[in-house]
Design an enzyme around this catalytic site. Structure first.
Site, PDB file in Angstrom:
ATOM      1  N   PRO A 134      59.109  15.178 -53.015  1.00 52.83           N
ATOM      2  CA  PRO A 134      58.769  14.481 -51.811  1.00 52.83           C
ATOM      3  C   PRO A 134      58.825  15.324 -50.550  1.00 52.83           C
ATOM      4  O   PRO A 134      59.804  16.002 -50.297  1.00 52.83           O
ATOM      5  CB  PRO A 134      59.843  13.403 -51.724  1.00 52.83           C
ATOM      6  CG  PRO A 134      60.913  13.819 -52.650  1.00 52.83           C
ATOM      7  CD  PRO A 134      60.490  15.045 -53.359  1.00 52.83           C
ATOM      8  N   GLU A 135      57.797  15.227 -49.774  1.00 53.30           N
ATOM      9  CA  GLU A 135      57.883  15.575 -48.367  1.00 53.30           C
ATOM     10  C   GLU A 135      58.002  14.236 -47.653  1.00 53.30           C
ATOM     11  O   GLU A 135      58.137  13.199 -48.288  1.00 53.30           O
ATOM     12  CB  GLU A 135      56.651  16.364 -47.921  1.00 53.30           C
ATOM     13  CG  GLU A 135      56.546  17.705 -48.644  1.00 53.30           C
ATOM     14  CD  GLU A 135      55.487  18.624 -48.074  1.00 53.30           C
ATOM     15  OE1 GLU A 135      55.327  18.623 -46.840  1.00 53.30           O
ATOM     16  OE2 GLU A 135      54.836  19.329 -48.845  1.00 53.30           O
ATOM     17  N   HIS A 144      67.417  12.444 -67.844  1.00 55.64           N
ATOM     18  CA  HIS A 144      67.445  12.725 -66.413  1.00 55.64           C
ATOM     19  C   HIS A 144      67.594  11.476 -65.548  1.00 55.64           C
ATOM     20  O   HIS A 144      67.441  11.552 -64.332  1.00 55.64           O
ATOM     21  CB  HIS A 144      66.221  13.528 -65.958  1.00 55.64           C
ATOM     22  CG  HIS A 144      65.973  14.748 -66.791  1.00 55.64           C
ATOM     23  ND1 HIS A 144      66.924  15.732 -66.965  1.00 55.64           N
ATOM     24  CD2 HIS A 144      64.908  15.130 -67.545  1.00 55.64           C
ATOM     25  CE1 HIS A 144      66.427  16.672 -67.763  1.00 55.64           C
ATOM     26  NE2 HIS A 144      65.217  16.321 -68.138  1.00 55.64           N
ATOM     27  N   ARG A 203      65.435  18.097 -61.968  1.00 54.26           N
ATOM     28  CA  ARG A 203      65.938  19.385 -61.474  1.00 54.26           C
ATOM     29  C   ARG A 203      67.266  19.257 -60.732  1.00 54.26           C
ATOM     30  O   ARG A 203      67.858  20.259 -60.393  1.00 54.26           O
ATOM     31  CB  ARG A 203      64.879  20.056 -60.586  1.00 54.26           C
ATOM     32  CG  ARG A 203      63.847  20.785 -61.397  1.00 54.26           C
ATOM     33  CD  ARG A 203      62.736  21.340 -60.535  1.00 54.26           C
ATOM     34  NE  ARG A 203      63.118  22.573 -59.857  1.00 54.26           N
ATOM     35  CZ  ARG A 203      62.299  23.254 -59.073  1.00 54.26           C
ATOM     36  NH1 ARG A 203      61.070  22.818 -58.866  1.00 54.26           N
ATOM     37  NH2 ARG A 203      62.695  24.356 -58.502  1.00 54.26           N
ATOM     38  N   ARG A 215      60.676  33.349 -30.432  1.00 56.47           N
ATOM     39  CA  ARG A 215      60.890  33.303 -31.889  1.00 56.47           C
ATOM     40  C   ARG A 215      59.922  34.228 -32.605  1.00 56.47           C
ATOM     41  O   ARG A 215      58.714  34.168 -32.404  1.00 56.47           O
ATOM     42  CB  ARG A 215      60.703  31.878 -32.401  1.00 56.47           C
ATOM     43  CG  ARG A 215      61.680  30.907 -31.828  1.00 56.47           C
ATOM     44  CD  ARG A 215      63.044  31.041 -32.472  1.00 56.47           C
ATOM     45  NE  ARG A 215      63.585  29.726 -32.749  1.00 56.47           N
ATOM     46  CZ  ARG A 215      63.461  29.137 -33.938  1.00 56.47           C
ATOM     47  NH1 ARG A 215      62.860  29.740 -34.927  1.00 56.47           N
ATOM     48  NH2 ARG A 215      63.961  27.940 -34.109  1.00 56.47           N
TER      49      ARG A 215
END
Length: 290
Positions: free
Chosen positions: A21-22, A110, A129, A171
Site C-alpha cells: 500500500p501507498e 501468513h 513479508r 537540499r
DNA sequence: CTTTGCACCTGTTGGC
DNA sequence: TGCCAACAGGTGCAAA
C-alpha cells in the site's frame, strides 16, 4: 496466468489477499472498512502470529476485547482505530492486508490476527513479508514517535507551494527521494512519486533544492491529483493488492511511466527510462521531464 | 542537521 | 525443467 494452473495457491482458496500500500491503497482500505466497523464492538481477538516489524503486543486481546470502535482514521499510511480515547495503529507495510469477512474464513499461511466483531464479522490481518505493524497506544496516538515527525497530509492546506519551496531550499537530495521521505508530505511512495513528477514535468533525479517556485506549485497540484485519481480507481494493483473486500484497484492502467520502461511516453511518445535511486526503481520521460 | 545504505522478510520472475 | 539472483508497493535505524 498459466502458472495459476500449475503452482497457484490451493484451488478454491483462490486469491491470497496480499497488498502493498501507498496512501491510496490504505485510504481505499479505510473507506471500505469504516462503514462496516465503526460503531461495532469487538467481541474477541485471535492472534496466530505475533511476528511483524515489532511483535504484536501481548496485551492486545485484553486491550481490545469489549471495546467499541468509534472511528477509523488514517494518518499517512497508518490506519488508526479509535476506541474511546485509545488508539490501535495498523500499518500494512509492503504486503499487509486488512480484510473484512462476513464470517470467519478458513485460515491460510501468513494470517496474523483476527478481530471478531459483535455482528459475527471478522477483520483479518494478513502479511507475508511481515513489514507491517500492529501497535496499541493508550490515548491519542498523535504524539507517538512513529507519527510525531510526519509531514503534512497531501490534501492538507498546510502542504502548499510556498512551504514546499521553502522546505526544499539547500537540499541536495533528489526530489524523488525527498518526496518519499514523509517529511515534505506524507503518503507518496514509489509508484506515485514517479507519476507525480511526470505530471509536473520534473526529472526525479533533480536536486530538491533546484525546484523553482513554479515547479513547487506544479508538484503540489500533481501530488494531489495523482493520489486523488488513484483513490478514485481503488488504488494500484501491480501484483496482488486487494481492498477490504478482496477487490483489486485499477490505477495501474492509468500509470504514465511507472513500470513502463521502454514504452512510449503518453504525451510525447519518447521511450520511458528507468533508473535506480536509493535502491528503488524510478521511471521518467527524458523529454517531458527536466 | 542531511543523506546514504542496510535491515527486516517472503514470494515471484527472468535469465541462464 | 531447474536454479539462482534480482526485485517487489515501506520505513526505521545506524553510520557517514
Amino acid at each position: 496466468m498459466v502458472g495459476d494452473l500449475t503452482n497457484g495457491p490451493r484451488p478454491g482458496a483462490g486469491f491470497a489477499p496480499l497488498s502493498m500500500p501507498e496512501l491510496p491503497e490504505v485510504e481505499t482500505t479505510r473507506r471500505g472498512l469504516a462503514p462496516a466497523v465503526v460503531g461495532r464492538r469487538i467481541a474477541a481477538v485471535s492472534i496466530y502470529d505475533r511476528r511483524l516489524r515489532w511483535p504484536v503486543p501481548r496485551a492486545l486481546e485484553r486491550n481490545l476485547a469489549g471495546r467499541a470502535i468509534d472511528a477509523l482514521d488514517r494518518r499517512s499510511k497508518y490506519l488508526l482505530f479509535r476506541l474511546g480515547g485509545d488508539t490501535l495503529i495498523v500499518h500494512l507495510g509492503m504486503t499487509g492486508s486488512l480484510r473484512r469477512y462476513p464470517a470467519a474464513p478458513r485460515r491460510s499461511p501468513h494470517d496474523h490476527v483476527d478481530v471478531l466483531l459483535d455482528d459475527g464479522s471478522t477483520l483479518r490481518y494478513h502479511d507475508p513479508r511481515r513489514f507491517g505493524a500492529i501497535l496499541w497506544v493508550a490515548g491519542d496516538a498523535a504524539g507517538h514517535p512513529l507519527l510525531a515527525s510526519l509531514g503534512p497530509e497531501p490534501f492538507d492546506p498546510h502542504f502548499d507551494a510556498e512551504s514546499l519551496y521553502r522546505e526544499t531550499r539547500g537540499r541536495r537530495q533528489s526530489i524523488k527521494q525527498a518526496l518519499m521521505g514523509n517529511h515534505l508530505v506524507v503518503g507518496v511512495g514509489n509508484i506515485y512519486a514517479s507519476e507525480s513528477l511526470f505530471r509536473a514535468g520534473i526529472r526525479p533525479t533533480r536536486a530538491a533544492g533546484r525546484l523553482t517556485r513554479r515547479d513547487a506549485a506544479a508538484l503540489v497540484d500533481t501530488v494531489r491529483s495523482t493520489l486523488a485519481d488513484a483513490i478514485a480507481r481503488g488504488g494500484t494493483t501491480l501484483r496482488d493488492y486487494v481492498d477490504s473486500r478482496g477487490e483489486p484497484g485499477t490505477f495501474q492502467f492509468d500509470c504514465a511511466v511507472y513500470d513502463r520502461e521502454g514504452l512510449p511516453c503518453p504525451r510525447c511518445a519518447t521511450a520511458v527510462r528507468a533508473v535506480r535511486q536509493g535502491g528503488r526503481s524510478t521511471y521518467f520521460c527524458p523529454r517531458c521531464q527536466r
